[in-house]
Every structure is written in C-alpha cells, then in structure tokens.
Write a protein that holds these residues in place. Structure first.
Motif, PDB file in Angstrom:
ATOM      1  N   THR A   1       8.461   1.545  -2.620  1.00 38.56           N
ATOM      2  CA  THR A   1       7.672   0.601  -1.768  1.00 38.56           C
ATOM      3  C   THR A   1       6.121   1.165  -1.476  1.00 38.56           C
ATOM      4  O   THR A   1       5.817   0.762  -0.836  1.00 38.56           O
ATOM      5  CB  THR A   1       8.729   1.282  -0.544  1.00 38.56           C
ATOM      6  OG1 THR A   1      10.369   0.566  -0.804  1.00 38.56           O
ATOM      7  CG2 THR A   1       8.358   0.635   1.008  1.00 38.56           C
ATOM      8  N   THR A   2       5.745   2.536  -1.292  1.00 40.24           N
ATOM      9  CA  THR A   2       4.807   3.359  -1.578  1.00 40.24           C
ATOM     10  C   THR A   2       3.560   2.157  -2.006  1.00 40.24           C
ATOM     11  O   THR A   2       2.733   2.150  -1.539  1.00 40.24           O
ATOM     12  CB  THR A   2       4.922   4.351  -1.452  1.00 40.24           C
ATOM     13  OG1 THR A   2       5.429   5.266  -0.739  1.00 40.24           O
ATOM     14  CG2 THR A   2       3.157   5.317  -1.488  1.00 40.24           C
ATOM     15  N   GLU A   3       3.974   2.128  -3.105  1.00 43.42           N
ATOM     16  CA  GLU A   3       2.854   1.690  -4.261  1.00 43.42           C
ATOM     17  C   GLU A   3       2.564  -0.008  -3.469  1.00 43.42           C
ATOM     18  O   GLU A   3       1.275  -0.787  -3.808  1.00 43.42           O
ATOM     19  CB  GLU A   3       3.629   1.053  -5.953  1.00 43.42           C
ATOM     20  CG  GLU A   3       3.556   2.615  -6.322  1.00 43.42           C
ATOM     21  CD  GLU A   3       2.333   3.056  -6.789  1.00 43.42           C
ATOM     22  OE1 GLU A   3       1.456   1.916  -6.978  1.00 43.42           O
ATOM     23  OE2 GLU A   3       2.105   3.756  -6.359  1.00 43.42           O
ATOM     24  N   LEU A   4       3.996  -0.744  -3.413  1.00 41.89           N
ATOM     25  CA  LEU A   4       3.740  -1.908  -2.485  1.00 41.89           C
ATOM     26  C   LEU A   4       2.882  -2.196  -1.319  1.00 41.89           C
ATOM     27  O   LEU A   4       1.587  -2.923  -1.106  1.00 41.89           O
ATOM     28  CB  LEU A   4       4.944  -2.376  -2.055  1.00 41.89           C
ATOM     29  CG  LEU A   4       4.918  -3.672  -0.986  1.00 41.89           C
ATOM     30  CD1 LEU A   4       4.119  -5.003  -1.877  1.00 41.89           C
ATOM     31  CD2 LEU A   4       6.313  -4.250  -0.562  1.00 41.89           C
ATOM     32  N   MET A   5       2.863  -1.201  -0.303  1.00 34.94           N
ATOM     33  CA  MET A   5       2.278  -0.874   0.684  1.00 34.94           C
ATOM     34  C   MET A   5       0.499  -0.541   0.774  1.00 34.94           C
ATOM     35  O   MET A   5      -0.145  -0.638   1.167  1.00 34.94           O
ATOM     36  CB  MET A   5       2.247   0.463   1.693  1.00 34.94           C
ATOM     37  CG  MET A   5       3.938  -0.306   2.310  1.00 34.94           C
ATOM     38  SD  MET A   5       4.635   1.286   3.408  1.00 34.94           S
ATOM     39  CE  MET A   5       6.150  -0.058   4.226  1.00 34.94           C
TER      40      MET A   5
ATOM     41  N   LEU B   1       8.371   5.858   7.488  1.00 31.53           N
ATOM     42  CA  LEU B   1       8.102   5.758   6.715  1.00 31.53           C
ATOM     43  C   LEU B   1       9.025   5.326   5.280  1.00 31.53           C
ATOM     44  O   LEU B   1       9.673   4.518   4.714  1.00 31.53           O
ATOM     45  CB  LEU B   1       6.740   6.174   5.743  1.00 31.53           C
ATOM     46  CG  LEU B   1       5.330   5.277   6.908  1.00 31.53           C
ATOM     47  CD1 LEU B   1       4.638   6.111   6.191  1.00 31.53           C
ATOM     48  CD2 LEU B   1       5.231   3.769   6.448  1.00 31.53           C
ATOM     49  N   ALA B   2       9.986   6.997   5.619  1.00 23.07           N
ATOM     50  CA  ALA B   2      10.723   6.849   4.669  1.00 23.07           C
ATOM     51  C   ALA B   2      11.716   6.284   4.672  1.00 23.07           C
ATOM     52  O   ALA B   2      12.711   5.855   3.945  1.00 23.07           O
ATOM     53  CB  ALA B   2      11.249   8.809   4.865  1.00 23.07           C
ATOM     54  N   ALA B   3      12.010   6.064   6.265  1.00 23.29           N
ATOM     55  CA  ALA B   3      12.768   5.223   6.748  1.00 23.29           C
ATOM     56  C   ALA B   3      13.449   3.680   5.880  1.00 23.29           C
ATOM     57  O   ALA B   3      14.395   3.453   5.351  1.00 23.29           O
ATOM     58  CB  ALA B   3      13.774   5.206   8.346  1.00 23.29           C
ATOM     59  N   VAL B   4      11.867   3.287   5.911  1.00 26.83           N
ATOM     60  CA  VAL B   4      11.548   2.153   5.147  1.00 26.83           C
ATOM     61  C   VAL B   4      11.547   1.848   3.824  1.00 26.83           C
ATOM     62  O   VAL B   4      12.825   1.122   3.355  1.00 26.83           O
ATOM     63  CB  VAL B   4      10.317   1.458   6.309  1.00 26.83           C
ATOM     64  CG1 VAL B   4       9.356   0.191   5.435  1.00 26.83           C
ATOM     65  CG2 VAL B   4       9.316   1.473   7.234  1.00 26.83           C
ATOM     66  N   ALA B   5      11.405   3.125   3.500  1.00 28.65           N
ATOM     67  CA  ALA B   5      11.426   3.089   1.984  1.00 28.65           C
ATOM     68  C   ALA B   5      13.206   3.273   1.232  1.00 28.65           C
ATOM     69  O   ALA B   5      13.989   2.768   0.977  1.00 28.65           O
ATOM     70  CB  ALA B   5      11.069   4.455   1.154  1.00 28.65           C
TER      71      ALA B   5
END
Length: 299
Positions: free
Chosen positions: A211-215, A240-244
């Motif tokens: 998800t970090t790469e997408l953001m 952010l960790a919860a979103v991932a």
C-alpha cells in the motif's frame, strides 16, 4: 452558473494546484497510467474526420498530449493550458516543438480565451479537478468554433475503490478525492448544450507490492486528496499501518495488491448553429439577425 453535485465534496483548488506544482519535476517518471490513458484518448482521434487549425490541450500537465498533438497536426496551433505553472515549465522542456505552442496558466473552469477560437479541445485526466462540470463544459462550448470537438477522459467513482474501502475501515474521513458518475457527466454535457455527447468507460488495474508504494505513486503525480472536507493534520503511522492492514484483505494477484481505475471517455460537438435560448416563461428567444437570415428577406 449551475449548482455543483451536492454529494461530492468540492475540490480545494489551492491545494490541488500546490500538489501538482510540487509533483511537476518528477511527474513523468511516475505517470505510467496517465500516459496510457492519454495514448488511448489520442488513438480515438484516428476515427474523427477533423483537421483542426487551433487546438487546446486542456489540463496539459507536462505536455505529453501537447507534443503528440503537434506531431499529429503539424499545421495546427496548439495551446497548452494548465493551472499549475511548474507543470507548464516542464512542458517547455520537452523539446523544440514548444516554440510553436502557446502555454497558458489558467483554470479550466474560467478560460481566458476568446469565443469561437478553437476547433478541437483535448483534455486527459483533468475535469475531475473541476467543481462545476456544467460550467466547465459551457466554457469549452464558448471557445469552440461551430462544429468543433471536445474529447476528454476523467475518472469514475470506482477509481481507487480498494484504497477508499481500506480508509473507511480506519476512520470516517474522506481520504480519496471524489469522482463523478459517467451518467452525470453526460447530463452535464447536455445541460451545457454540447451536441451528440457520447460517454463510455473501461476499468484498468495497476498492481503494487505494498500500500505504501501505491500512496507514493499518488503523491508523485500530485493526485493527493484535495477535497475541502479532507481531514486536516498529519496522518500518524498507526493509522497508515491500519490502512495497510485493511488493504491486505484485497486478493493479491501474483503477490501484488490491485488498484482499480474506472476510466471514463467522453466527446461532444459544438453545434453548427448556436442553440436558441429560453426565457423564464419557457418561450424561445431567437436573435433578430438569425430570424432575418431564416426569413431570407421575404416580405
């Protein structure tokens, strides 16, 4: 001016402009999807019988479509318009072709361009940053010559649905900019009195290892949440960790996470004859000079 869709949070133009300004130097390296969409839009010109003398690249960004239009229509004058000045500075760095192109820094919702001055308006992935589509299309109609063409792409509401759903599990705030439904865009074209509007859609999927790469990619192209009801302040690591973690519930394809884009294509024409206006009581108002032409000077 029409009333914007109340279901969509208005775009904060200052934030959107600032995001694109910051992204301009590295935009081309990250804009893989945007180039693919632009290429597909440009291919549709193969089926249009039009030899424009003057073309507007509306929301030109770094000038990818501007350069392609210059190559396709070598005798035409191409104008690149964008609301972020650093994007236009990148446009000017694309090559010698820009010496034949005029760069204009302006908002698509308020075009500083003369009436009846363009034969073709091409706009790729721009109108989602406009708050009033009917007014924006009205501006396009105003500057198009009779018989001129507006052709564009934008994004539909299924765009980034996985990211939107992941954020919805974490908090109640909007973290993804809003997108308008295809049918509502078509209705806005009709209300703006453009002729023969056509809309269609397709879904494209990018995949990411995390998800970090997408953001990171979204930030790199300036496509950050610019809605006025966005949450203020920094997003903490815990959220952010919860979103991932929520995003990981999506089914991976060959070990990669999907990011869906609903790509909308539209085109419409400027009528050969200016539409008649209506008064408050529903009567049609016909200009006197038009009536004289229709009567042909008969007694």
């Amino acid at each position: 001016m029409s009333t914007p869709d109340p279901r969509l949070a208005p775009i904060d133009k200052r934030r959107a402009r600032a995001s694109f300004a910051r992204a301009a130097p590295g935009y081309d390296a990250a804009a893989v999807l945007q180039r693919e969409i632009a290429d597909r839009l440009l291919e549709r010109l193969d089926y249009i019988r039009l030899q424009p003398r003057r073309i507007l690249d509306l929301g030109a960004g770094t000038g990818y479509c501007t350069a392609a239009l210059q190559r396709r229509y070598k005798r035409a004058e191409v104008v690149a318009l964008d609301f972020a000045q650093p994007m236009l500075q990148q446009t000017r760095r694309r090559g010698r072709w820009w010496r034949r192109a005029l760069c204009v820094c302006a908002d698509a919702e308020s075009l500083p361009l003369a009436d009846d001055s363009f034969d073709l308006i091409l706009s790729s992935a721009t109108i989602q940053w406009c708050n009033d589509l009917e007014h924006t299309f009205g501006e396009c109609l105003r500057i198009l010559r009779p018989g001129g063409l507006l052709q564009f792409t934008t994004f539909g509401p299924d765009t980034l649905r996985e990211l939107r759903a992941a954020w919805a599990e974490v908090d109640g705030h909007a973290h993804v900019s809003p997108f308008t439904d295809m049918h509502e865009i078509g209705d806005a074209l009709v209300r703006a009195r453009l002729a023969d509007p056509v809309m269609d859609a397709e879904r494209l999927t990018l995949t990411y290892p995390t998800t970090t790469e997408l953001m990171h990619d979204l930030k790199a192209i300036g496509a950050r949440n610019a809605s006025r009801d966005r949450p203020r302040g920094l997003t903490g690591r815990a959220r952010l960790a919860a979103v991932a973690e929520a995003y990981e519930r999506e089914r991976r394809d060959d070990g990669r996470l999907p990011a869906t884009y609903e790509v909308l294509y539209g085109h419409a024409w400027a009528p050969e004859q200016a539409p008649q206006s209506s008064t408050a009581d529903g009567a049609v108002a016909v200009p006197l000079e038009q009536l004289s032409r229709q009567l042909g000077g008969r007694d």
